[in-house]
Design a protein around this motif. Structure first.
Motif, PDB file in Angstrom:
ATOM      1  N   CYS A 101       2.864  23.229  60.452  1.00  0.00           N
ATOM      2  CA  CYS A 101       2.291  22.046  61.103  1.00  0.00           C
ATOM      3  C   CYS A 101       2.133  20.899  60.104  1.00  0.00           C
ATOM      4  CB  CYS A 101       0.949  22.386  61.726  1.00  0.00           C
ATOM      5  SG  CYS A 101       1.055  23.639  63.042  1.00  0.00           S
ATOM      6  N   GLY A 102       2.158  19.682  60.626  1.00  0.00           N
ATOM      7  CA  GLY A 102       2.091  18.515  59.765  1.00  0.00           C
ATOM      8  C   GLY A 102       0.732  17.850  59.708  1.00  0.00           C
ATOM      9  N   SER A 103      -0.214  18.318  60.515  1.00  0.00           N
ATOM     10  CA  SER A 103      -1.573  17.782  60.480  1.00  0.00           C
ATOM     11  C   SER A 103      -2.503  18.779  61.173  1.00  0.00           C
ATOM     12  CB  SER A 103      -1.655  16.409  61.161  1.00  0.00           C
ATOM     13  OG  SER A 103      -1.170  16.475  62.491  1.00  0.00           O
ATOM     14  N   LEU A 104      -3.783  18.629  60.911  1.00  0.00           N
ATOM     15  CA  LEU A 104      -4.801  19.531  61.458  1.00  0.00           C
ATOM     16  C   LEU A 104      -5.953  18.712  62.008  1.00  0.00           C
ATOM     17  CD1 LEU A 104      -6.296  22.318  61.766  1.00  0.00           C
ATOM     18  CD2 LEU A 104      -7.136  21.944  59.408  1.00  0.00           C
ATOM     19  N   TRP A 105      -6.282  18.953  63.285  1.00  0.00           N
ATOM     20  CA  TRP A 105      -7.460  18.329  63.897  1.00  0.00           C
ATOM     21  C   TRP A 105      -8.347  19.421  64.469  1.00  0.00           C
ATOM     22  CZ3 TRP A 105      -5.550  13.598  67.269  1.00  0.00           C
ATOM     23  CH2 TRP A 105      -5.079  12.582  66.408  1.00  0.00           C
ATOM     24  N   LEU A 106      -9.632  19.384  64.135  1.00  0.00           N
ATOM     25  CA  LEU A 106     -10.625  20.247  64.760  1.00  0.00           C
ATOM     26  C   LEU A 106     -11.388  19.412  65.784  1.00  0.00           C
ATOM     27  CD1 LEU A 106      -9.858  22.031  62.350  1.00  0.00           C
ATOM     28  CD2 LEU A 106     -12.259  22.706  62.177  1.00  0.00           C
ATOM     29  N   GLU A 107     -11.455  19.902  67.015  1.00  0.00           N
ATOM     30  CA  GLU A 107     -12.041  19.130  68.103  1.00  0.00           C
ATOM     31  C   GLU A 107     -13.093  19.951  68.839  1.00  0.00           C
ATOM     32  OE1 GLU A 107      -8.277  16.322  69.275  1.00  0.00           O
ATOM     33  OE2 GLU A 107      -8.383  18.254  70.292  1.00  0.00           O
ATOM     34  N   VAL A 108     -13.930  19.245  69.590  1.00  0.00           N
ATOM     35  CA  VAL A 108     -14.887  19.862  70.506  1.00  0.00           C
ATOM     36  C   VAL A 108     -14.771  19.108  71.830  1.00  0.00           C
ATOM     37  CG1 VAL A 108     -16.468  20.582  68.681  1.00  0.00           C
ATOM     38  CG2 VAL A 108     -16.774  18.337  69.753  1.00  0.00           C
ATOM     39  N   VAL A 109     -15.296  19.682  72.890  1.00  0.00           N
ATOM     40  CA  VAL A 109     -15.277  18.973  74.175  1.00  0.00           C
ATOM     41  C   VAL A 109     -16.419  17.964  74.202  1.00  0.00           C
ATOM     42  CG1 VAL A 109     -14.121  20.811  75.445  1.00  0.00           C
ATOM     43  CG2 VAL A 109     -16.614  20.824  75.266  1.00  0.00           C
ATOM     44  N   ASP A 110     -16.260  16.944  75.040  1.00  0.00           N
ATOM     45  CA  ASP A 110     -17.201  15.822  75.070  1.00  0.00           C
ATOM     46  C   ASP A 110     -18.406  16.129  75.954  1.00  0.00           C
ATOM     47  OD1 ASP A 110     -18.290  13.339  74.632  1.00  0.00           O
ATOM     48  OD2 ASP A 110     -17.023  12.316  76.101  1.00  0.00           O
ATOM     49  N   THR A 111     -19.172  17.129  75.550  1.00  0.00           N
ATOM     50  CA  THR A 111     -20.421  17.493  76.220  1.00  0.00           C
ATOM     51  C   THR A 111     -21.510  17.625  75.163  1.00  0.00           C
ATOM     52  OG1 THR A 111     -20.026  19.877  76.007  1.00  0.00           O
ATOM     53  CG2 THR A 111     -19.157  18.798  77.992  1.00  0.00           C
ATOM     54  N   ASN A 112     -22.754  17.765  75.599  1.00  0.00           N
ATOM     55  CA  ASN A 112     -23.844  17.935  74.633  1.00  0.00           C
ATOM     56  C   ASN A 112     -23.655  19.202  73.806  1.00  0.00           C
ATOM     57  OD1 ASN A 112     -25.159  15.579  75.422  1.00  0.00           O
ATOM     58  ND2 ASN A 112     -26.341  16.617  77.012  1.00  0.00           N
ATOM     59  N   ASP A 113     -23.233  20.284  74.465  1.00  0.00           N
ATOM     60  CA  ASP A 113     -22.976  21.524  73.717  1.00  0.00           C
ATOM     61  C   ASP A 113     -21.836  21.323  72.718  1.00  0.00           C
ATOM     62  OD1 ASP A 113     -24.963  22.813  75.081  1.00  0.00           O
ATOM     63  OD2 ASP A 113     -23.627  23.768  76.534  1.00  0.00           O
ATOM     64  N   LEU A 117     -21.517  21.304  68.131  1.00  0.00           N
ATOM     65  CA  LEU A 117     -20.561  22.044  67.299  1.00  0.00           C
ATOM     66  C   LEU A 117     -19.887  21.155  66.252  1.00  0.00           C
ATOM     67  CD1 LEU A 117     -18.806  24.231  70.004  1.00  0.00           C
ATOM     68  CD2 LEU A 117     -20.078  25.107  68.046  1.00  0.00           C
ATOM     69  N   SER A 118     -20.103  19.851  66.333  1.00  0.00           N
ATOM     70  CA  SER A 118     -19.410  18.935  65.432  1.00  0.00           C
ATOM     71  C   SER A 118     -19.714  19.215  63.967  1.00  0.00           C
ATOM     72  CB  SER A 118     -19.778  17.484  65.771  1.00  0.00           C
ATOM     73  OG  SER A 118     -19.320  17.143  67.062  1.00  0.00           O
TER      74      SER A 118
END
Length: 362
Positions: A101-113, A117-118
């Motif tokens: 892979c050429g890049s890495l993104w860690l994401e969470v869903v756009d909720t309070n929960d 996790l951010s």
């Protein structure tokens, strides 16, 4: 690797499901869409091997990810259960068949929960990045290679996915990092800036948003969208029966007319028309078609407020009607529509007429 996972605005999971299912059916990719209410995400589960990759590739041949209306981000992959410790080893094990892979993104869903996790993701990313580089699964800043996207549902569950860097969101989770300008008279100003980032390539801003241009802002007061036009140096006609911010009027670039935004027409064609009037979407869509079709402006950004039910169906119907109207007129128009991060119960339309000369510079 047989699920397409998509981020969206909370409350619009059904619209994402309707949209992706319609495309999958048209492209002969079998599967089903599912989502939980207010989860800020949806899935399309393919029932044939390789279906997720085939869906994304076939869809890319017809339209780009940015042209999907309700999804903010997408990736193909699968969910992985994580242990209490040594999560990285489990992730690497599940990536055995992944390409480099050429890049890495860690994401969470756009909720309070998700937001909670951010902090975990920020701490975890450095360790994971180091391990991926060491394992040869990641090279930095290689745009020709797929992006590795990890969406954490919790510390014990992650969606491990891939997406092409040139056919996915421009920002993690599809959320632009825009700063509210203190000089702007309302936070709605971010809606128009968000639209420009989405619909206009950044290297074209100097050609399509510059100080020799003119614009009209319908329903302008107190001037959040007008501020964006003025900030680019444009002369602006602001149409609203309400008062405009004094700071904008002091620039000498704004002419304020107390008139009806639906009946006003400029004496000379302008470069831009923008509108965020709260009105039935069909009326705003008709006004948008008229402004572009009659040559009153070359480009426009207009928000369509959405009904409570059948929102995707209504947006699709209006976009088809606009496109049919331009076809009947025999004119070429580039049409874009997206529910942007700063939108709420609305979508943003961008139209650009391609077959007219630019209005004369002031």
């Amino acid at each position: 690797m047989n699920t397409v996972f998509m981020h969206c605005r909370p409350g619009f999971e059904g619209e994402v499901c309707s949209e992706i299912a319609e495309h999958a059916a048209r492209l002969n990719v079998s599967g089903y869409a599912k989502a939980k209410p207010s989860a800020a995400c949806a899935e399309f589960v393919c029932t044939e091997a390789g279906g997720a990759e085939r869906l994304m590739q076939r869809l890319m041949q017809r339209l780009r990810f940015a042209e999907l209306i309700f999804p903010r981000q997408w990736a193909r992959g699968s969910f992985v259960e994580l242990p209490e410790t040594d999560r990285i080893s489990v992730i690497l094990e599940h990536m055995a068949d992944f390409p480099v892979c050429g890049s890495l993104w860690l994401e969470v869903v756009d909720t309070n929960d998700g937001k909670e996790l951010s902090n975990f993701c920020k701490k975890f990313e450095g360790h994971l990045r180091k391990a991926l580089l060491k394992a040869g699964k990641l090279v930095e800043n290689a745009d020709d290679k797929p992006r590795l996207l990890l969406t954490f549902k919790s510390g014990r569950e992650v969606f491990l996915g891939l997406a092409e860097s040139n056919n996915s969101a421009m920002w993690p989770m599809g959320i632009p990092r825009l700063k509210f300008p203190r000089e702007a008279p309302s936070r709605s100003t971010l809606k128009l800036e968000d639209a420009w980032h989405h619909f206009i390539p950044r290297d074209q801003w100097d050609d399509r948003l510059h100080s020799d241009m003119t614009g009209v802002d319908l329903g302008a007061a107190p001037g959040g969208w007008t501020w964006q036009l003025v900030n680019r140096g444009m002369l602006v006609i602001a149409i609203d029966n309400g008062p405009m911010a004094e700071s904008l009027m002091d620039t000498g670039l704004v002419q304020h007319l107390m008139a009806d935004g639906f009946t006003f027409k400029p004496k000379q064609p302008v470069d831009w028309m923008v509108c965020d009037i709260v009105e039935k979407p069909a009326r705003n869509a008709a006004m948008l078609e008229e402004w572009i079709g009659e040559g009153h402006c070359r480009e426009a950004v207009v928000n369509l407020k959405l009904p409570m039910k059948q929102r995707y169906a209504e947006v699709r119907r209006l976009l088809d009607r606009i496109a049919d109207g331009f076809k009947a007129r025999g004119i070429q128009v580039e049409i874009g529509c997206k529910q942007l991060y700063h939108d709420r119960e609305e979508v943003t339309c961008h139209l650009r007429r391609l077959d007219v000369k630019k209005p004369k510079s002031r």
